[in-house]
Design an enzyme around this catalytic site. Structure first.
Site, PDB file in Angstrom:
ATOM      1  N   HIS A  20      -8.155 -86.389   1.005  1.00  0.00           N
ATOM      2  CA  HIS A  20      -7.403 -85.847  -0.129  1.00  0.00           C
ATOM      3  C   HIS A  20      -6.111 -85.158   0.328  1.00  0.00           C
ATOM      4  O   HIS A  20      -5.218 -84.933  -0.470  1.00  0.00           O
ATOM      5  CB  HIS A  20      -8.286 -84.866  -0.888  1.00  0.00           C
ATOM      6  CG  HIS A  20      -8.132 -84.901  -2.375  1.00  0.00           C
ATOM      7  ND1 HIS A  20      -7.667 -85.987  -3.080  1.00  0.00           N
ATOM      8  CD2 HIS A  20      -8.386 -83.946  -3.312  1.00  0.00           C
ATOM      9  CE1 HIS A  20      -7.650 -85.706  -4.373  1.00  0.00           C
ATOM     10  NE2 HIS A  20      -8.075 -84.483  -4.540  1.00  0.00           N
ATOM     11  N   ASN A  68      -5.479 -79.836  -8.043  1.00  0.00           N
ATOM     12  CA  ASN A  68      -5.483 -79.993  -9.500  1.00  0.00           C
ATOM     13  C   ASN A  68      -4.484 -79.108 -10.221  1.00  0.00           C
ATOM     14  O   ASN A  68      -4.292 -79.258 -11.426  1.00  0.00           O
ATOM     15  CB  ASN A  68      -6.893 -79.749 -10.042  1.00  0.00           C
ATOM     16  CG  ASN A  68      -7.889 -80.762  -9.535  1.00  0.00           C
ATOM     17  OD1 ASN A  68      -7.527 -81.760  -8.898  1.00  0.00           O
ATOM     18  ND2 ASN A  68      -9.152 -80.522  -9.787  1.00  0.00           N
ATOM     19  N   ASP A  93      -2.858 -89.205  -1.778  1.00  0.00           N
ATOM     20  CA  ASP A  93      -3.919 -90.149  -1.427  1.00  0.00           C
ATOM     21  C   ASP A  93      -4.127 -91.122  -2.575  1.00  0.00           C
ATOM     22  O   ASP A  93      -3.933 -90.771  -3.730  1.00  0.00           O
ATOM     23  CB  ASP A  93      -5.215 -89.396  -1.106  1.00  0.00           C
ATOM     24  CG  ASP A  93      -5.701 -88.543  -2.268  1.00  0.00           C
ATOM     25  OD1 ASP A  93      -4.908 -87.739  -2.798  1.00  0.00           O
ATOM     26  OD2 ASP A  93      -6.874 -88.680  -2.666  1.00  0.00           O
ATOM     27  N   ASN A 114      -5.772 -86.180 -10.339  1.00  0.00           N
ATOM     28  CA  ASN A 114      -5.559 -84.898 -11.007  1.00  0.00           C
ATOM     29  C   ASN A 114      -4.300 -84.170 -10.557  1.00  0.00           C
ATOM     30  O   ASN A 114      -3.684 -83.454 -11.343  1.00  0.00           O
ATOM     31  CB  ASN A 114      -6.787 -83.997 -10.836  1.00  0.00           C
ATOM     32  CG  ASN A 114      -7.963 -84.497 -11.642  1.00  0.00           C
ATOM     33  OD1 ASN A 114      -7.801 -85.101 -12.696  1.00  0.00           O
ATOM     34  ND2 ASN A 114      -9.162 -84.278 -11.126  1.00  0.00           N
TER      35      ASN A 114
END
Length: 189
Positions: A20, A68, A93, A114
């Protein structure tokens, strides 16, 4: 012309070298290559670095708001520097690309990411560049969140760094918005 490159990721040692955090890893490579230093910028809820690429000033950003909530940080930097959304590149990513592939595109939706969703909401635009770093999908039946937040193998880390090295050679053109340079960059095995 791109004036701001944002690398998406999560702050904290537990997230270092996770899939991530591919965006963080990319902007760290850029900063190292162009000898730029990261500075904590609490007013932007992130870390900033500035460098010169092909005679143009480029601002690098790592939002420290967690993935997020990346849009808060990105929006603040865009407004402060008076950059337009089309002068923004977001490195992130990408589950839909296999490991070892990077694609550059402009505009589009968030595709369930997100971090991108929050940026679009905060800057009220989809018209920005995305550097999509392939991380592949987890095996069938495996949890996606666990997969993206897990550490990459040392082989995967090495492949990603080699891919970023190839990309560094194209950065002058990428800054100019030349999509053809990185329409798809594939690391040969």
């Amino acid at each position: 012309m791109i004036k701001l490159i944002v690398g998406l990721g999560n702050p904290g040692q537990q997230y270092e070298k996770t899939r991530h955090n591919a965006g963080f890893l990319f902007v760290d490579c850029l900063a190292d290559f162009f000898d730029a230093s990261w500075v904590a910028a609490s007013q932007f809820q992130g870390e900033l670095a500035e460098c010169n690429i092909s005679g143009s000033r480029l601002v690098l950003l790592k939002p420290m708001t967690f993935m997020n909530k990346s849009g808060m940080s990105v929006g603040k930097v865009l407004r402060y520097y008076k950059f337009r959304p089309e002068e923004l590149l977001v490195a992130h990513d990408e589950l839909e690309l296999v490991e070892g592939i990077v694609r550059l595109k402009r505009d589009g939706g968030h595709s369930g990411h997100n971090g991108l969703r929050d940026i679009i909401a905060h800057i009220d635009s989809r018209d920005f560049y995305r550097l999509r770093v392939g991380i592949g999908r987890p095996a069938a039946g495996k949890n996606v969140a666990d997969y993206v937040l897990s550490k990459m193998s040392s082989d995967s880390q090495l492949s990603l760094m080699r891919l970023f090295e190839l990309l560094l050679g194209c950065m002058g053109g990428v800054i100019e918005g030349d999509l053809a340079l990185v329409n798809e960059l594939v690391l040969s095995k």
